[in-house]
Write an enzyme that holds these catalytic residues in place. Structure first.
Site, short mmCIF file in Angstrom:
data_model
loop_
_atom_site.label_atom_id
_atom_site.label_comp_id
_atom_site.label_asym_id
_atom_site.label_seq_id
_atom_site.Cartn_x
_atom_site.Cartn_y
_atom_site.Cartn_z
N GLN A 56 -4.86 -2.72 10.42
CA GLN A 56 -3.33 -1.72 10.26
C GLN A 56 -2.81 -2.04 11.96
O GLN A 56 -2.84 -1.27 12.41
CB GLN A 56 -4.12 -0.10 9.61
CG GLN A 56 -1.96 0.32 9.46
CD GLN A 56 -2.34 1.43 9.32
OE1 GLN A 56 -1.71 1.97 8.69
NE2 GLN A 56 -3.09 2.07 9.97
N SER B 184 1.64 0.05 5.29
CA SER B 184 0.69 0.27 4.86
C SER B 184 0.34 2.32 5.80
O SER B 184 -0.03 2.33 6.64
CB SER B 184 -0.19 0.18 5.74
OG SER B 184 0.33 0.06 8.10
N GLN C 109 1.07 -1.39 0.41
CA GLN C 109 0.02 0.10 0.13
C GLN C 109 0.49 1.19 -0.16
O GLN C 109 1.70 1.14 0.45
CB GLN C 109 -0.99 0.13 1.37
CG GLN C 109 -1.65 1.46 1.11
CD GLN C 109 -2.08 1.39 2.87
OE1 GLN C 109 -1.67 1.97 3.45
NE2 GLN C 109 -3.37 0.25 3.31
N GLU D 113 -9.71 3.12 6.01
CA GLU D 113 -8.33 2.71 6.98
C GLU D 113 -7.83 2.61 8.46
O GLU D 113 -7.91 1.72 10.16
CB GLU D 113 -6.92 2.19 6.47
CG GLU D 113 -5.95 1.70 7.13
CD GLU D 113 -4.88 1.76 6.43
OE1 GLU D 113 -4.54 0.41 6.11
OE2 GLU D 113 -4.20 2.51 6.24
N ASP E 178 5.67 2.57 7.76
CA ASP E 178 5.21 3.93 7.53
C ASP E 178 5.76 4.62 8.36
O ASP E 178 6.55 5.46 7.31
CB ASP E 178 3.04 3.60 7.43
CG ASP E 178 3.01 3.58 9.06
OD1 ASP E 178 3.23 2.96 9.71
OD2 ASP E 178 1.84 3.49 9.14
N HIS F 119 0.88 5.79 0.33
CA HIS F 119 0.32 7.33 0.32
C HIS F 119 0.75 7.76 -0.52
O HIS F 119 2.14 8.00 -1.35
CB HIS F 119 1.13 7.96 1.74
CG HIS F 119 1.38 6.88 2.98
ND1 HIS F 119 2.55 7.20 4.24
CD2 HIS F 119 0.38 5.92 3.42
CE1 HIS F 119 2.06 6.46 5.26
NE2 HIS F 119 0.36 6.29 5.21
N GLU G 36 -3.64 5.77 -0.22
CA GLU G 36 -3.78 5.83 1.03
C GLU G 36 -3.83 7.32 0.91
O GLU G 36 -2.37 8.00 0.60
CB GLU G 36 -3.94 5.40 2.08
CG GLU G 36 -4.21 6.66 3.57
CD GLU G 36 -3.26 5.57 4.71
OE1 GLU G 36 -2.38 5.40 5.18
OE2 GLU G 36 -4.35 6.40 5.48
#
Lengths: 563, 157
Positions: free
Chosen positions: A301, A367, A146, A226, A340, A148, A175
């Site tokens: 998450q 994530s 995933q 999320e 992250d 950002h 995201e």
């Protein structure tokens, strides 16, 4: 001159190393500054009377706080618990790493375990054993990643272009979040449009306050959610303005609109918010994991997330972060496994921190991974960012480990960034939003970050963002806008994403959409790891793709790059 | 604005209810690809009617892109058979909530926050969920919350 005042050249060299800019503190169990081994953590235990758990980890039911009660009544299988709790922790750990024991065998036991018992199990394991276990317990067979996509100026054109690039590079979820929250509708639309410009079927979300996030989801401006946070002590949960029941209701609210969602939690949040009740970070995180399970949410998450500095500062903190990912997976939840928020000044330490998730593979290794340079990341930076793309691809190739990404030649990246920006230009025009100029499109095609872009008229954008909400713009309007602007393939792809909410297939554990728009989840892509030669291993076309890098020379002609 | 609804599943002779469909996760999931004939929108459209052409002709409204309670109950059975009883229960609560307007869902969520409601207010919400929407599972969740909030002293004073 005394010897104590004189420093060696070596000390001076070491003092200059980036790792010494990181923060390290001693353990302080009384306030919860301890990763996973506190003298104040409870002893495991359970007592069942008439089908009800009346004692949990040494606490009688009358003294349960609301997390204890929720976990006892909703997360732990009352039928299985006494038998499961009777198994010594070290035997359960053996079950986790023994390839002859299947994932299902572990789940038959883990469904009956209390928080303190789960803690006791992982305390018997070192990080290599935990990675072995995670490799088997990850819910989806195929790992994913995933990203950002954010902008320091909340510039929607940038978000669309970076989303498109990230999508083409292989991320299956994207995201975003905001500097100025009122920008959210425009940036969420940009993310949705950009995502479909890369490869079809990439799912998007916008991290906002719970109720606002749900509203954007209901309108189809985002595809999943999320940032539904849960916490490990009652006072901190209340400070977050929620309870396990409000969060369970919210989970059902999302499912009732066919929208995928996962909860978020992580070690260190309780001590950071000042109320850890003297428990270890991991014990409290296990309570969050079981609240998630009890709420009937498909996934979580975790991996400290925005509190990574806290476990990162104490001994065995990064081992505890791996343990929380493992426990989420071993109770059958999808795990978007952190890696992250910015964690260290040291490149060595950044890599060491991500290997325990990258090597065994998780449902989402990061994530998320920042698809922008660090200064544009509005989640306070990420452990890995756009400047690490080539390093990541080399790691994948060196170790033959699938971190979900691929090298993409520059020409393709420029084309897809340009296309995303033009598509957004068309959608904005269709919706009567402030124009995106050709100059902006040209700039974003070649940009690295928001500093390379002409500034937008923020006041006009914010007015337009409000109008998106007031006029009731939905995902369907974006589909029509894409079609009207001539981006019919992207319109089709977005409609396919929206149509998913009618079938509910994406609501199942660890679900993603493939570029072929097929649903892949723990139901139809169950992790079948059973030792050497089994489970997911990158091979065939995917491995060939992973072999490509920015600079690879021809074996026949060392002067020639094969890219 | 709250409005009563009439989507309570009824057993009508000749009509298959979600509990009667023969379902096997290995064979039938994902439903959109494997059993599209089982999927209808709450507005009664088949999933294969949600085409680009229909969208452009203005024949697809946002209400058509929602999940039907029957579909959630089918997915609940898949979750159950995959060994995920809590997920299944969440889908069943969700099936009940499909009947509620968005604003009511958001307002109940806000009422469940700590110190947001008195016990009576939560009890009233539970009663309304049950009487107006036949949402018995959601009502039970709200009543359970009311009891816990009282014991833990997080009701509105």
């Amino acid at each position: 001159m005394t010897t104590s005042a004189r420093r060696s050249k070596r000390t001076e060299a070491l003092e200059q190393r980036p790792v010494n800019l990181d923060g390290f503190v001693e353990e302080w169990p009384e306030v919860g500054m301890v990763a996973m081994d506190s003298p104040y953590d409870p002893e495991p235990g359970v007592r069942v009377e008439n089908g009800v758990i009346v004692e949990l980890d040494g606490k009688p039911r009358a003294e349960f706080d609301f997390l204890d009660q929720f976990i006892a009544d909703h997360a732990i299988d009352v039928e299985a618990t006494e038998q499961a709790m009777a198994i010594p922790a070290v035997d359960i750990a053996h079950l986790l790493i023994d390839p002859r024991a299947t994932r299902k065998d572990v789940l038959a036991v883990s469904r009956g375990l209390t928080p303190a018992k789960l803690l006791e199990v992982v305390k018997t394991m070192n990080v290599v054993e935990m990675m072995m276990a995670l490799q088997k317990m990850r819910a989806r067979r195929t790992p994913a990643n995933q990203a950002h996509a954010t902008s320091a100026r909340d510039n929607p054109v940038q978000v669309a272009a970076d989303a498109a690039e990230a999508s083409l590079r292989g991320f299956r979820e994207l995201e975003t979040t905001l500097g100025v929250v009122r920008y959210a509708p425009l940036v969420a639309i940009a993310l949705q449009v950009g995502a479909q410009a890369g490869t079809p079927g990439v799912l998007t979300q916008c991290a906002l306050e719970e109720a606002t996030e749900l509203e954007l989801g209901m309108r189809g401006i985002t595809a999943y959610a999320e940032t539904i946070s849960v916490y490990g002590t009652e006072p901190v949960f209340c400070d977050g303005d929620d309870t396990p029941w409000s969060k369970a209701f919210l989970a059902s609210a999302y499912a009732s609109r066919g929208i995928k969602m996962r909860f978020t939690s992580g070690t260190g949040s309780e001590v950071q918010m000042g109320n850890a009740e003297g428990k270890s970070m991991l014990y409290l995180e296990i309570r969050c994991i079981l609240v998630t399970k009890g709420a009937g949410v498909q996934g979580l998450q975790n991996g400290s997330i925005s509190c990574i500095g806290v476990p990162g500062a104490v001994p065995a903190g990064i081992r505890a972060v791996l343990a929380e990912n493992l426990i989420a997976s071993m109770v059958d939840l999808e795990c978007a496994s952190g890696n992250d928020q910015s964690f260290s000044h040291s490149d060595m330490r950044r890599v060491a921190r991500l290997l325990p998730q990258l090597l065994p593979g998780t449902d989402f290794v990061c994530s998320g991974y920042s698809s922008t340079p660090n200064y544009d990341n509005m989640f306070a930076g990420s452990n890995v960012d756009a400047e690490d793309y080539d390093d990541w691809n080399v790691l994948q190739r060196d170790l033959q480990v699938d971190g979900g990404l691929r090298h993409v030649p520059e020409a393709e990246l420029l084309a897809v960034r340009n296309r995303a920006a033009r598509a957004l230009q068309g959608v904005f025009a269709h919706l009567g939003l402030p124009p995106i100029t050709d100059k902006e499109i040209e700039a974003v095609t070649y940009a690295h970050g928001s500093k390379d872009l002409p500034p937008r008229d923020v006041l006009e954008d914010l007015k337009a963002a409000q109008s998106v909400m007031d006029r009731g713009v939905t995902g369907l309007d974006i589909v029509k806008g894409l079609d009207a602007a001539g981006f019919t393939d992207m319109a089709h792809s977005l409609l396919a994403v929206l149509r998913q909410r009618v079938s509910g297939d994406l609501l199942h554990t660890s679900a993603i959409l493939t570029p072929e728009l097929e649903t892949l989840s723990a139901v139809n892509d169950t992790n079948d790891y059973a030792g050497p030669g089994t489970g997911y291993r990158p091979s065939g076309a995917r491995w060939e793709e992973m072999k490509r890098l920015r600079h690879v020379v021809s074996a026949q002609n060392p002067e020639q790059e094969v890219g | 604005m709250q409005r009563p609804c009439n989507v309570t599943p009824l057993t009508v002779p000749g009509v298959t209810t979600p509990s009667q469909v023969d379902l096997d996760p290995g064979r039938d999931y994902p439903l959109a690809a494997r059993r599209p004939e089982l999927l209808k929108t709450p507005t009664g459209k088949r999933i294969d009617e949600l085409t680009m052409e229909a969208v452009l002709a203005g024949e697809v409204a946002p209400e058509d892109l929602r999940i039907a309670p029957e579909t959630l109950r089918l997915q609940a059975r898949i979750a159950e058979q995959s060994g995920r009883p809590q997920l299944a229960q969440n889908f069943r609560r969700a099936a009940e909530l499909t009947a509620l307007p968005d604003e009511l869902v958001l307002s109940i969520y806000n009422s469940l926050r700590p110190r947001a409601s008195t016990k009576q207010q939560l009890t009233d919400i539970a009663d309304e969920l049950e009487s107006a929407y036949s949402a018995t599972l959601c009502a039970a969740l709200v009543r359970e919350a009311a009891d816990v909030y009282e014991r833990r002293n997080i009701l509105a004073s």
